[in-house]
Design a protein around this motif. Structure first.
Motif, PDB file in Angstrom:
ATOM      1  N   ARG A 136       5.442   3.870   2.811  1.00 47.01           N
ATOM      2  CA  ARG A 136       4.937   2.149   2.114  1.00 47.01           C
ATOM      3  C   ARG A 136       5.030   1.025   2.599  1.00 47.01           C
TER       4      ARG A 136
ATOM      5  N   ASN B 100      -1.207   7.095  -6.041  1.00 45.51           N
ATOM      6  CA  ASN B 100      -1.673   5.237  -6.203  1.00 45.51           C
ATOM      7  C   ASN B 100      -0.901   4.240  -6.686  1.00 45.51           C
TER       8      ASN B 100
ATOM      9  N   ASP C 266       1.000  -0.845   0.146  1.00 49.34           N
ATOM     10  CA  ASP C 266       0.150   0.015   0.114  1.00 49.34           C
ATOM     11  C   ASP C 266       0.776   0.921  -0.252  1.00 49.34           C
TER      12      ASP C 266
ATOM     13  N   ASN D 207       1.244   4.825  -1.562  1.00 49.76           N
ATOM     14  CA  ASN D 207       0.569   6.131  -2.169  1.00 49.76           C
ATOM     15  C   ASN D 207       1.160   7.401  -1.990  1.00 49.76           C
TER      16      ASN D 207
ATOM     17  N   ASP E  86      -4.307  -6.927  -0.600  1.00 49.63           N
ATOM     18  CA  ASP E  86      -5.284  -5.608  -1.210  1.00 49.63           C
ATOM     19  C   ASP E  86      -5.655  -5.910  -2.489  1.00 49.63           C
ATOM     20  N   ASN E  87      -4.438  -5.230  -2.749  1.00 49.97           N
ATOM     21  CA  ASN E  87      -4.502  -5.058  -4.101  1.00 49.97           C
ATOM     22  C   ASN E  87      -5.081  -5.685  -5.295  1.00 49.97           C
TER      23      ASN E  87
ATOM     24  N   TYR F 242      -1.363  -0.306  -5.832  1.00 50.13           N
ATOM     25  CA  TYR F 242      -2.674  -0.137  -6.797  1.00 50.13           C
ATOM     26  C   TYR F 242      -1.847  -0.195  -8.294  1.00 50.13           C
TER      27      TYR F 242
ATOM     28  N   ASN G 226       1.112  -4.658   1.991  1.00 48.90           N
ATOM     29  CA  ASN G 226      -1.255  -5.075   2.416  1.00 48.90           C
ATOM     30  C   ASN G 226      -1.420  -6.852   2.061  1.00 48.90           C
TER      31      ASN G 226
END
Length: 366
Positions: A121, A332, A112, A114, A127-128, A335, A124
């Motif tokens: 950073r 982002n 994650d 952003n 999740d993506n 992602y 995660n």
């Protein structure tokens, strides 16, 4: 006379001391590279704090390992190693510029990250990937890519017709060849501003003015989804058809003239000659042209970004333009990288299937 045999010296034989020295050098360089890699990963995960902020130490270790590998090949394999050194630098450069960024991007895809967030950073997990499967706009962009790729068949038909025209004995043939190649010399960004933002501008553009004179009350070329998509397809075709045309023209000029002359003597019409002779002989060239054009089409982004920015409502988005906006507008990185890696896998699978199917089809037709 003594019955002693002289030792046979082979030209490619490498002294054992040189081979042993080469293996030791390569082993030491490999240990150094793996050690720096482990330290870099531990430092990036926050487990250790060696102060390795950038990946430069790993780059330097890789350069040392690459040079050592080339030297070790000569020491271990002799003349065969010298031949391998001519190929190794290209292989190592490709690994550094393609393989490593892809692997590093795969690592970023599971984080994650952003740029607008203060947290920085962090890992995660999946999740993506879960977000990707539930992202309507991504799948909409992927569906749009189906339309854009299918448009390649229309571009091929037009390009084939132009190639046949330019291969015929017509007046001013050299002029038309140069004129039809002009769009290929322009940047897609310049085309998007010249045509999409100027020529097709709905208030004062020449195309919109002409459409009003023909009875179109509101000639907005990018207002509705299908019209905007078709307008972008037309702009993309205008840029891309010359590339296909010049390859098909080269294929037509390479065809043996004796077969065509024999068909004329036998009384075959122009359509029969095209259907039974020209088109079948052009199949390998045609398939190559279509596959190359499909690969370029899968990267379509610049015209979409500059003209519609994916609108209206994502109707004209391509996957590349959607990923670009995910980076630029939403910052982002995690992602966006997951989207890019997922799309890369889809492209590899799709192109591999096309190549396999066309290879089988050509073998059956032969």
């Amino acid at each position: 006379m003594s019955d002693t045999t002289m030792p046979v010296i082979r030209p490619n034989e490498v002294p054992q001391t040189h081979a042993r020295r080469g293996r030791l050098l390569l082993a030491a360089a490999t240990v150094l590279l793996l050690g720096v890699l482990v330290l870099q990963l531990l430092d990036a995960a926050g487990i250790t704090a060696f102060g390795l902020i950038s990946w430069r130490p790993l780059l330097y270790a890789y350069i040392i390992w690459a040079v050592t590998l080339c030297v070790a090949q000569i020491l271990i394999r002799g003349e065969a190693g010298q031949k391998a050194v001519f190929v190794l630098p290209a292989v190592l450069f490709t690994a550094a510029m393609v393989v490593f960024p892809t692997v590093f991007g795969l690592y970023i895809a599971f984080t994650d990250w952003n740029l607008s967030a203060a947290a920085g950073r962090h890992f995660n997990g999946l999740d993506n990937l879960r977000t990707l499967f539930s992202d309507f706009y991504f799948w909409n962009a992927l569906l749009n890519m189906v339309y854009y790729v299918l448009a390649v068949l229309v571009q091929y038909a037009i390009a084939f017709g132009l190639a046949l025209l330019l291969n015929a004995e017509i007046k001013a043939r050299k002029f038309f060849r140069v004129a039809f190649l002009l769009p290929l010399m322009l940047s897609p960004v310049a085309v998007s501003w010249m045509i999409g933002k100027s020529l097709m501008e709905y208030r004062f553009g020449p195309a919109a003015t002409l459409a009003r004179h023909l009875g179109w009350d509101n000639p907005a070329f990018f207002s509705t989804p299908w019209l905007a998509r078709l307008s972008l397809m037309a702009m993309d075709a205008w840029v891309s058809i010359p590339f296909m045309m010049i390859l098909l023209l080269a294929g037509l000029q390479a065809l043996p003239m004796e077969i065509k002359e024999a068909a004329k003597v036998d009384g075959a019409s122009g359509w029969q000659s095209f259907k039974e002779i020209t088109f079948p002989l052009m199949l390998p060239v045609s398939i190559t042209v279509i596959i190359l054009r499909v690969i370029f089409q899968l990267k379509l982004a610049d015209i979409v970004i500059n003209v519609t920015a994916g609108g209206p409502g994502g109707a004209t988005d391509t996957v590349s333009s959607f990923i670009f906006r995910e980076y630029r507008d939403r910052s982002n990185v995690g992602y966006g990288t997951m989207l890019a890696e997922f799309y890369l896998v889809l492209i590899i699978i799709f192109v591999s299937l096309i190549l396999k199917m066309t290879s089988r089809w050509l073998q059956r037709s032969n």
